[in-house]
Design an enzyme around this catalytic site. Structure first.
Site, PDB file in Angstrom:
ATOM      1  N   ASP A 148      -7.475 -13.804  74.406  1.00 59.40           N
ATOM      2  CA  ASP A 148      -6.641 -15.010  74.382  1.00 59.40           C
ATOM      3  C   ASP A 148      -7.496 -16.264  74.428  1.00 59.40           C
ATOM      4  OD1 ASP A 148      -4.157 -13.695  74.418  1.00 59.40           O
ATOM      5  OD2 ASP A 148      -4.236 -13.461  76.599  1.00 59.40           O
ATOM      6  N   ARG A 163      -0.867 -30.666 100.423  1.00 55.81           N
ATOM      7  CA  ARG A 163       0.165 -30.757  99.377  1.00 55.81           C
ATOM      8  C   ARG A 163       1.530 -31.161  99.952  1.00 55.81           C
ATOM      9  NH1 ARG A 163       0.421 -25.296  96.544  1.00 55.81           N
ATOM     10  NH2 ARG A 163      -0.385 -24.596  98.539  1.00 55.81           N
ATOM     11  N   GLU A 164       1.500 -32.092 100.917  1.00 57.68           N
ATOM     12  CA  GLU A 164       2.751 -32.515 101.547  1.00 57.68           C
ATOM     13  C   GLU A 164       3.751 -33.053 100.523  1.00 57.68           C
ATOM     14  OE1 GLU A 164      -0.293 -33.180 102.524  1.00 57.68           O
ATOM     15  OE2 GLU A 164      -0.487 -33.249 104.705  1.00 57.68           O
ATOM     16  N   ILE A 171       2.706 -10.380  73.412  1.00 60.93           N
ATOM     17  CA  ILE A 171       1.497 -11.174  73.617  1.00 60.93           C
ATOM     18  C   ILE A 171       0.701 -10.754  74.850  1.00 60.93           C
ATOM     19  CG2 ILE A 171       0.631 -13.559  73.767  1.00 60.93           C
ATOM     20  CD1 ILE A 171       1.902 -12.683  71.070  1.00 60.93           C
ATOM     21  N   GLY A 172       1.276  -9.918  75.691  1.00 59.28           N
ATOM     22  CA  GLY A 172       0.460  -9.382  76.786  1.00 59.28           C
ATOM     23  C   GLY A 172       1.221  -9.169  78.072  1.00 59.28           C
ATOM     24  N   CYS A 219       4.792 -16.108  73.015  1.00 60.04           N
ATOM     25  CA  CYS A 219       3.754 -16.034  74.053  1.00 60.04           C
ATOM     26  C   CYS A 219       4.108 -14.891  75.007  1.00 60.04           C
ATOM     27  CB  CYS A 219       3.678 -17.383  74.783  1.00 60.04           C
ATOM     28  SG  CYS A 219       2.262 -17.546  75.878  1.00 60.04           S
ATOM     29  N   HIS A 279      10.109 -19.657  76.508  1.00 56.85           N
ATOM     30  CA  HIS A 279      10.315 -20.598  77.614  1.00 56.85           C
ATOM     31  C   HIS A 279      11.757 -20.614  78.088  1.00 56.85           C
ATOM     32  CE1 HIS A 279       6.656 -22.062  75.618  1.00 56.85           C
ATOM     33  NE2 HIS A 279       6.258 -22.225  76.858  1.00 56.85           N
ATOM     34  N   CYS A 308       0.741 -27.898  91.102  1.00 60.62           N
ATOM     35  CA  CYS A 308      -0.701 -28.040  91.279  1.00 60.62           C
ATOM     36  C   CYS A 308      -1.395 -26.774  90.815  1.00 60.62           C
ATOM     37  CB  CYS A 308      -1.035 -28.262  92.751  1.00 60.62           C
ATOM     38  SG  CYS A 308      -0.217 -29.704  93.442  1.00 60.62           S
ATOM     39  N   CYS A 319      -1.334 -20.703  72.098  1.00 61.46           N
ATOM     40  CA  CYS A 319       0.064 -21.107  72.228  1.00 61.46           C
ATOM     41  C   CYS A 319       0.198 -22.616  72.248  1.00 61.46           C
ATOM     42  CB  CYS A 319       0.703 -20.502  73.453  1.00 61.46           C
ATOM     43  SG  CYS A 319      -0.311 -20.435  74.909  1.00 61.46           S
TER      44      CYS A 319
END
Ligand code: GLN
Ligand code: ZN
Length: 773
Positions: free
Chosen positions: A618, A16-17, A450-451, A745, A713, A535, A662
């Site tokens: 969920d 993952r450079e 939501i949890g 969410c 968010h 990633c 969601c």
């Protein structure tokens, strides 16, 4: 002689450079030059890997610092005007502004409903049915195109200089337009086609002048149900483009061509690539229709999954095609290898047997060489290592097919023994609702979350220490219990009606379950790009799924022991677990989903037995699983909703089942959402200003609904009045007796301060509204 190539290669690098270089650059630790150098080095290595694998070309143009669609926005000169770039702003800095926005500028322009102003990031959305997200081009009547970046040509020159035979890759004009979005109501982006084509002609002419023999031009939308004008445009577009271009390999992937098959075969291009993994049955038709002078590129190695190719099955598919299509044959992965991890070489802890069943990007390149050698009749050892590679692939495939790790009689038996009604609750919703109302005696407009609660640095540090062995199991358990106790105390103080334990112990909502279920494996380095530098490392479902022991029971029961209020158990549903994993390819996805469903059902039943009265399952990924073509929707949705119901239907009427989703498009699948028959569904609605709920109202959605009243968010704390306004809107379309009050969410990405402040207001809003009822 068969040729081999790949449609694209992972960009991130073996370690993952690219991710780390990007993040350093964004933090200001390395400059543009250093980032460019990191990109150059990765391309150099990745081309070399393709060359070493014996590919006939290296693929150039698949690299991107963020996203390949964003590269095309710059190549084609259509950066949205709202970014208001100054003339001297460097290309790469404009690129990252489009990708990531400018932090201080939120989209808040009075009177502008279409986002034409402000430097918030381009929208991101899923690349077809993958978990890769691309940046969405924005189109309006003011959009102009013009060749505006030389990055692609520079990369071509770079590869040529390294001595490689180059095949350049471009996203085709129709797919590029299709994937964008209109920023003006009533405007049709299709009308931009005529002005876009001359720029494509210029790009192609320039590649030709550079001596590029082949350009792979991707038109994956040929696998979609296209409106007629779009279909019809293909022929005209490719006549125009092919006039002064290198040879064009039109590539399609992810989905059957179906009604576009003849069209694709007859386009005036030099070659066609088809996805023989997703659409194996179309190969014969393609071989029939494709004129003999054209190259047929068969995507035979699965570019979307991590299994080692069965060489005999692949050859059995390829041979008749080779016999039928007397023109040139190429073989390739089904699609770009962007969607699989880099290499197995980094997997030191997977056991040798399981590892022998897998192939990541680098290994898939190797498979092409073996298939070519056999196809061209050179298996007798002319080409080095081929005979050994073939033998080891055959042995691995046979071992996997017969392995007791994969096939477990008791799991098969359980699926076979199912009886009618095992996916139905005992009584209809109205009866359950009556019983549950008596049992829980909740106020109208009950409040819940939501949890997850904030995954604090402290929680992550404890988990990391536990994984490193610095904290023992007992110590870890104590720390997680303390977090749960904290969450319960805070929720009681907030006066929330239905509590959650807060998910402190979960790293990830799929990985947490996968780690405890049989049939799942985890890689050390199996990263796949999700978007930008982000990633994911999906679990691998390799065998029949079973639950050896309860997975959440202890945490949930502990949480319930701390409070007289109802504690909501929290599970991830079968479709979501499947959707976010690499899935076995030796049985239908629906069978694997159903196996997971039974395992989840056991957990739900255990929770019920332990006195947990409410369980949330969920399913945020149900919509993601929709096939690209409409014809596949019905069977998929039937399987998905059935799997959910299997997991939810082991309990009695008194137990209340919740589900959570969601995303913001429900209207076309409302009957199926209703068919899941959850007692309560919570959904994300705040950003759509409750518009989303209108569909539920019009549809007369039968069960209870918790429309999210605030966006999780953002750290912004919404005012009481805002949430009151949203709930009033909700109550205008759905009877208030069916409504719950909750955030959009889970709150794991937030801090406690803003979380508590927002929830204080949310509870106040609910109490205010109760007085109006
Ligand atoms: N229960 C999960 C949480 O709160 C749900 C996450 C999701 O919907 N993606 O984090
Ligand atoms: Zn959610």
């Amino acid at each position: 002689m068969t040729r081999i190539h790949t449609l694209g290669f992972p960009r991130m690098g073996a370690q993952r450079e690219l991710k780390f270089a990007l993040e350093q650059h964004w933090r200001g630790e390395i400059d543009r030059e250093a980032l460019e150098a990191a990109g150059r080095e990765l391309r150099r290595r990745h081309w070399q890997a393709q060359r070493d694998a014996g590919l006939d070309f290296v693929t150039v143009g698949d690299f991107a610092f963020y996203d390949h669609v964003a590269n095309h926005i710059q190549l084609l000169g259509c950066e949205p005007a709202r970014f208001d770039f100054k003339g001297d702003e460097p290309e790469l800095s404009r690129y990252f502004t489009m990708a990531r926005g400018v932090a201080a500028e939120v989209h808040d322009h009075p009177g502008c409903a279409h986002g034409e102003h402000g430097r918030f990031a381009l929208e991101m959305t899923k690349w077809f049915d993958t978990n890769y997200h691309y940046l969405v081009p924005e189109f309006s009547p003011h959009t102009r195109f013009g060749l505006a970046s030389v990055r692609l040509f520079d990369e071509v020159a770079e590869a040529q200089k390294a001595g490689h035979a180059v095949k350049a890759v471009l996203l085709g004009p129709l797919s590029f337009l299709w994937l964008g979005k209109e920023k003006r109501a009533g405007f049709d982006r299709f009308s931009l086609l005529e002005s876009l084509l001359p720029v494509y002609e210029q790009v192609l002419a320039r590649l030709k002048a550079q001596g590029v023999e082949w350009v792979q031009i991707d038109e994956p939308i040929l696998g979609l149900d296209l409106p007629e004008p779009w279909r019809h445009a293909f022929e005209r577009v490719y006549w125009q483009l092919a006039r002064n271009a290198p040879k064009l390999l039109l590539s399609t992937y992810f989905s059957p061509l179906a009604d576009n098959l003849r069209l694709a075969c007859q386009l005036p291009v030099a070659g066609l690539h088809v996805d023989a993994v997703r659409a194996p049955d179309e190969l014969t038709g393609v071989a029939d229709w494709l004129p003999v002078h054209k190259v047929l590129s068969v995507g035979i190695v699965d570019g979307r999954n991590i299994w080692r190719t069965d060489p005999d099955a692949a050859l059995a598919r390829l041979r008749p095609v080779a016999a039928k299509h007397r023109g040139e044959l190429w073989i390739a992965p089904s699609c770009s290898l962007l969607h699989v991890p880099f290499s197995l070489a980094a997997e030191k802890q997977l056991d040798a047997e399981l590892k022998s069943w897998l192939a990541f990007a680098v290994e898939k390149l190797g498979e092409l060489r073996v298939l070519r050698a056999v196809l061209d009749g050179e298996e007798e050892g002319e080409e080095e290592g081929v005979a050994e590679a073939l033998a080891s692939a055959r042995a691995a495939v046979a071992a996997r097919r017969a392995s007791p790790r994969v096939h477990r009689a008791e799991v098969a038996l359980r699926l076979a023994r199912r009886v009618a009604g095992d996916d139905r609750r005992a009584s209809p919703f109205a009866e359950r609702q009556a019983v549950q109302r008596v049992r829980f005696a909740l106020p109208p407009l009950p409040t819940t979350t939501i949890g997850s609660f904030p995954q604090t640095a402290q929680i992550r540090a404890a988990r990391a220490a536990f994984k490193r062995g610095e904290l023992d199991a007992a110590g870890y358990r104590e720390k997680m219990r303390a977090e749960i106790a904290l969450a319960v105390r805070k929720q009681e103080a907030l006066d929330i009606d239905v509590l959650v334990h807060g998910e402190a112990e979960r790293n990830d909502m799929v990985e947490y379950f996968g780690e405890q279920l049989d049939g799942f494996a985890f890689t050390a380095n199996g990263w796949v790009q999700s978007y930008g530098s982000r990633c994911v490392k999906p679990p691998i479902i390799f065998g029949d799924v079973a639950r050896p022991a309860p997975m959440t029971l202890e945490w949930t029961a502990y949480a319930q022991s701390l409070t007289p209020r109802p504690m909501k158990g929290m599970l991830t549903g079968p479709v979501t677990i499947l959707q976010w994993s690499f899935v076995r390819d030796d049985q239908p996805r629906s069978v694997t989903t159903e196996q997971i469903a039974w395992a989840i059902r056991d957990e739900v039943d255990d929770l019920e037995r332990a006195g947990i009265g409410i369980v949330q399952i969920d399913e945020p990924a149900i919509r993601e699983g929709l096939p690209l073509r409409r014809a596949g929707w019905k069977p998929y949705l039937e399987g998905a909703t059935r799997a959910f119901r299997i997991s939810a239907s082991g309990v009695g009427d008194r137990t209340q089942i919740h589900t959570h989703m969601c995303y913001s498009e429900f209207n076309d699948i409302l009957p199926e959402i209703a068919a899941m028959d959850a007692d309560v569904i919570t959904i994300e609605t705040s950003r759509s200003d409750m518009e989303l709920l209108r569909g539920f109202g019009d549809f007369e959605y039968p069960n209870e609904i918790g429309p999210g009243v605030y966006d999780i968010h953002s750290p912004r704390v919404p005012a009481v009045e805002e949430m009151v306004r949203l709930m009033r809107k909700a109550a205008a379309v759905v009877p208030p007796s069916k409504l719950w009050v909750n955030p959009d969410c889970g709150l794991k990405t937030r801090g406690w301060a803003e979380t508590e402040a927002a929830l204080v207001n949310m509870v106040a809003a609910a109490k205010l509204l109760r007085q109006e009822l």
